[in-house]
Design an enzyme around this catalytic site. Structure first.
Site, PDB file in Angstrom:
ATOM      1  N   HIS A  39      -4.854  -9.011   5.624  1.00 25.65           N
ATOM      2  CA  HIS A  39      -4.875  -7.721   5.096  1.00 25.65           C
ATOM      3  C   HIS A  39      -4.584  -7.491   3.755  1.00 25.65           C
ATOM      4  O   HIS A  39      -5.202  -6.955   3.017  1.00 25.65           O
ATOM      5  CB  HIS A  39      -3.789  -6.550   5.743  1.00 25.65           C
ATOM      6  CG  HIS A  39      -3.991  -4.847   5.137  1.00 25.65           C
ATOM      7  ND1 HIS A  39      -5.291  -4.464   5.554  1.00 25.65           N
ATOM      8  CD2 HIS A  39      -3.034  -4.558   5.022  1.00 25.65           C
ATOM      9  CE1 HIS A  39      -5.133  -2.394   5.076  1.00 25.65           C
ATOM     10  NE2 HIS A  39      -3.372  -2.806   4.590  1.00 25.65           N
TER      11      HIS A  39
ATOM     12  N   ASP B 232       0.156  -3.221   8.840  1.00 29.10           N
ATOM     13  CA  ASP B 232      -1.247  -2.816   8.989  1.00 29.10           C
ATOM     14  C   ASP B 232      -1.511  -4.191   9.221  1.00 29.10           C
ATOM     15  O   ASP B 232      -3.299  -4.923   9.378  1.00 29.10           O
ATOM     16  CB  ASP B 232      -1.595  -2.847   7.894  1.00 29.10           C
ATOM     17  CG  ASP B 232      -1.536  -1.278   7.580  1.00 29.10           C
ATOM     18  OD1 ASP B 232      -0.842  -0.332   8.562  1.00 29.10           O
ATOM     19  OD2 ASP B 232      -2.237  -0.246   6.187  1.00 29.10           O
TER      20      ASP B 232
ATOM     21  N   HIS C 184       1.063  -1.351   0.318  1.00 29.06           N
ATOM     22  CA  HIS C 184      -0.294  -0.269   0.110  1.00 29.06           C
ATOM     23  C   HIS C 184       1.041   1.098   0.217  1.00 29.06           C
ATOM     24  O   HIS C 184       2.046   1.084   0.469  1.00 29.06           O
ATOM     25  CB  HIS C 184      -0.895   0.106   1.258  1.00 29.06           C
ATOM     26  CG  HIS C 184      -2.282  -1.165   1.125  1.00 29.06           C
ATOM     27  ND1 HIS C 184      -2.932  -0.951   2.285  1.00 29.06           N
ATOM     28  CD2 HIS C 184      -2.509  -1.994  -0.102  1.00 29.06           C
ATOM     29  CE1 HIS C 184      -3.694  -2.038   1.846  1.00 29.06           C
ATOM     30  NE2 HIS C 184      -3.724  -2.210   0.131  1.00 29.06           N
TER      31      HIS C 184
HETATM   32 FE    FE Z   1      -1.298   1.184   5.894  1.00 34.50          FE
HETATM   33 ZN    ZN Z   2      -2.453  -1.180   4.825  1.00 29.90          ZN
END
Ligand code: FE
Ligand code: ZN
Length: 254
Positions: free
Chosen positions: A113, A132, A57
């Protein structure tokens, strides 16, 4: 002893710099942005040797290329994320052991995730950089995995030594804690912890790091076997994965 610098960036992200004063080596974990990292390095006269990314991400890799270009650092990330993490030099997989100076770092795969999510465990130092996957009193959303997968990933983290310090990538604690109280209102450790968290946040202070022991006592996603939590969910003696999945659904709309 390693020196750890916590840089709050964007809305609620943390970038970590880990520095070994013996060898002078420095690692940046999940550099969302380059500028705050470069400023911190300059201020301390540190040189960046390596970036460790937990997942692809943008709020975890956004600074990769600029940092690599300006410092010549090496970028380490999970091999499954090779096509989608900018500048990756060294793909790693579960149980690989890398190092910062003489400090070993055990790599664990924690899909859920995202499918390629990795966490970095500084085994001798008792530090976990978990991106995360695990948050203080919470866990990551299921973007690319099943509840079963994330539950399994969290079992690996639950099994780490209780004193392990948890450095997650977001300051989500206060909201997570409110959710935790909604499903386990009679948890004394949770009530006491929330009082402290609320004080810290009122002063805009970080609530991270945490420890595995603190998470075992207060994180609902580590407590799917709690009878009180199961009672709130109407799932007495429920299958752990089913309880976990229900918790994740409830949190998504909390
Ligand atoms: Fe994040
Ligand atoms: Zn993330």
């Amino acid at each position: 002893m390693l020196t750890i610098l916590q840089l709050p960036v964007l809305n609620d992200n943390y970038i970590y710099l880990v520095h070994d004063p013996i060898t002078g080596e420095t690692a940046a974990i999940d550099p969302a942005l380059a500028a705050p990292v470069l400023a911190a390095l300059e201020q301390r006269h540190w040189r960046l040797n390596v970036i460790l990314n937990t997942h692809h991400h943008n709020d975890h890799v956004g600074g990769n290329l600029e940092l690599k270009q300006k410092t010549g650092c090496t970028i380490i990330a999970g091999s499954d994320d090779r096509p989608r993490i900018p500048g990756i030099d060294r793909p790693v997989k579960e149980h690989d052991v890398i190092s910062l100076g003489r400090h070993p770092i055990h790599v664990l795969a924690t899909p859920g995730h995202t499918s390629g999510h990795m966490v970095y465990h500084f085994t001798d130092d008792g530090l976990l950089f978990c991106g995360d996957t695990l948050f203080v009193m919470g866990c990551g959303r299921l973007f690319e995995g099943s509840a079963q997968q994330l539950w399994q990933s969290l079992q690996k983290l639950k099994a780490l030594p209780p004193a392990t310090r948890i450095y997650c990538a977001h300051e989500y604690t206060q909201n997570n804690g409110r959710f935790a109280l909604s499903v386990e209102p009679d948890n004394r450790a949770l009530q006491e912890r929330m009082a402290i968290i609320n004080q810290l946040r009122a002063k805009h202070e970080p609530t991270v790091p945490s420890t595995i022991a603190q998470e075992l006592a207060t994180n609902p996603f580590f407590r799917e076997d709690s009878p009180s939590l199961q009672a709130t969910l109407g799932m007495p003696a429920g299958d752990p994965v089913a309880v976990f999945a229900r918790l994740r659904q409830l949190k998504d709309v909390f």
